[in-house]
Design a protein around this motif. Sequence first.
Motif, PDB file in Angstrom:
ATOM      1  N   TYR A 197       0.832  -1.229   0.000  1.00 21.49           N
ATOM      2  CA  TYR A 197       0.000   0.000   0.000  1.00 21.49           C
ATOM      3  C   TYR A 197       0.854   1.261   0.000  1.00 21.49           C
ATOM      4  CZ  TYR A 197      -3.533  -3.442   1.163  1.00 21.49           C
ATOM      5  OH  TYR A 197      -4.349  -4.537   1.133  1.00 21.49           O
ATOM      6  N   SER A 207      -5.925   0.573  -1.768  1.00 22.12           N
ATOM      7  CA  SER A 207      -5.040   0.689  -2.933  1.00 22.12           C
ATOM      8  C   SER A 207      -5.762   1.325  -4.125  1.00 22.12           C
ATOM      9  CB  SER A 207      -4.482  -0.684  -3.318  1.00 22.12           C
ATOM     10  OG  SER A 207      -5.534  -1.607  -3.415  1.00 22.12           O
ATOM     11  N   ASP A 208      -7.022   1.666  -3.927  1.00 24.17           N
ATOM     12  CA  ASP A 208      -7.829   2.227  -5.012  1.00 24.17           C
ATOM     13  C   ASP A 208      -7.547   3.739  -5.126  1.00 24.17           C
ATOM     14  OD1 ASP A 208      -9.764   3.008  -6.721  1.00 24.17           O
ATOM     15  OD2 ASP A 208     -11.474   2.442  -5.459  1.00 24.17           O
ATOM     16  N   GLN A 209      -6.890   4.130  -6.233  1.00 27.13           N
ATOM     17  CA  GLN A 209      -6.511   5.539  -6.400  1.00 27.13           C
ATOM     18  C   GLN A 209      -7.749   6.440  -6.487  1.00 27.13           C
ATOM     19  OE1 GLN A 209      -3.456   6.631  -6.032  1.00 27.13           O
ATOM     20  NE2 GLN A 209      -4.021   8.775  -6.392  1.00 27.13           N
ATOM     21  N   SER A 210      -8.888   5.869  -6.910  1.00 28.58           N
ATOM     22  CA  SER A 210     -10.084   6.710  -7.032  1.00 28.58           C
ATOM     23  C   SER A 210     -10.571   7.167  -5.641  1.00 28.58           C
ATOM     24  CB  SER A 210     -11.196   5.985  -7.783  1.00 28.58           C
ATOM     25  OG  SER A 210     -11.647   4.892  -7.043  1.00 28.58           O
ATOM     26  N   TRP A 211     -10.222   6.406  -4.582  1.00 28.08           N
ATOM     27  CA  TRP A 211     -10.574   6.845  -3.213  1.00 28.08           C
ATOM     28  C   TRP A 211      -9.815   8.141  -2.895  1.00 28.08           C
ATOM     29  CZ3 TRP A 211      -7.862   7.665   1.357  1.00 28.08           C
ATOM     30  CH2 TRP A 211      -8.636   7.767   2.531  1.00 28.08           C
TER      31      TRP A 211
END
Length: 346
Positions: A140, A301-305
């Motif tokens: 992460y 790990s979701d860049q959209s978050w």
Amino acid sequence: MIIKELDAPGYERVVYAEDSTSGLKSIIALHSTKLGPAAGGCRMFKYDSLEAATIDALRLARGMTYKNAAASLPLGGGKSVIIAEPKTDKTPELMQAFGRFVEALQGSYYTAEDVGISVEDIAEAAKFTSFAAGLTDGPYASGDPSPVTAKGVFLCMKVAAEHGLGSPDLNGKTIALQGLGHVGMHLCHYLHDAGAKIIAADINPMAINEAKERFNATIVEPDAIYAQSADIFAPCAMGASVSVPSIAQLNVKVVAGAANNQLADDNCGRLLADKGILYAPDYVVNGGGIINVAAEILKISDQSWVNGKVKQLGETTDQILRKSSDTGEFPHRVADRHVDDILAAI
Ligand code: NAI
């Protein structure tokens, strides 16, 4: 290692550690864990005394409570300081001892980089604690937060421009930018792409040359940045740059930048308003970096978050400036009350 509790009213816990083998002298201040474990970077600085270091840790820890809450993160506010000169006193052993100190708090505090602490230093600390973020390796790992901070500053600056200049469009607008460091240089990139004119100051000749070459920035002496005739002043160097003497010189309509603790004191918020200058509260505007670090802490790990949270900073800035305009209350006070309400609701 000797660890002892320090008394600090209004703070959940403040601890001091001293390790004779490595030379570590460090304070971890937990201001609030109401929203979650405290998160905030570690600063290394050659403080004159333990008292000076404690005062700084307390001030910074409280600031993190406000920044994390304003960014809608499930994290509380904390900060650590190491009393040492980064250029001469820093050793891997010192940072490892700091890691053991962080570990001793059993996850009530997550550390990361701040002034005087690099990603390499945090990597040393992380050998002895799982409560360190801002790493470059690992599932992460979030790395350098500065580009994300700059993105958030740019978004919030556009919102502030809408309120203070009548349009979010920065094309043709002039930005007086103080500090061409990690955040300032990334911000130049966004501003240049948006068609803004950049007047910049720094004390580092290499940064000055880069800004001239890449972004066609006009360079002025550090002390001359305040008096520039511009649309927006963007403080991206040290804290307290918005002070009585600098406000007297400012010739802009908006102040929006990355630096922490921009207002030298509370009264400066009023002085800006008296001069008709709109202030976008610093800890809302510069929350992108901690959002990036939070993704690592929370194992997302979701860049959209991250992108969604950064976008939300612009919406929060908009709400604060709208409320300020509706009520006449200064923006920095509206921002503080916004966070106080979040904390009181828990
Ligand atoms: P940095 O240390 O990379 O850059 C600071 C720049 O300011 C340097 O280029 C330095 O030469 C310049 N500077 C120092 N004194 C100056 C002066 N008197 N006049 C003009 N320039 C001067 O720091 P970074 O990471 O870019 O951070 C900038 C500010 O934003 C700091 O206040 C920091 O606390 C704050 N901040 C940074 C975040 C990040 O993600 N890096 C996140 C949130 C806040």
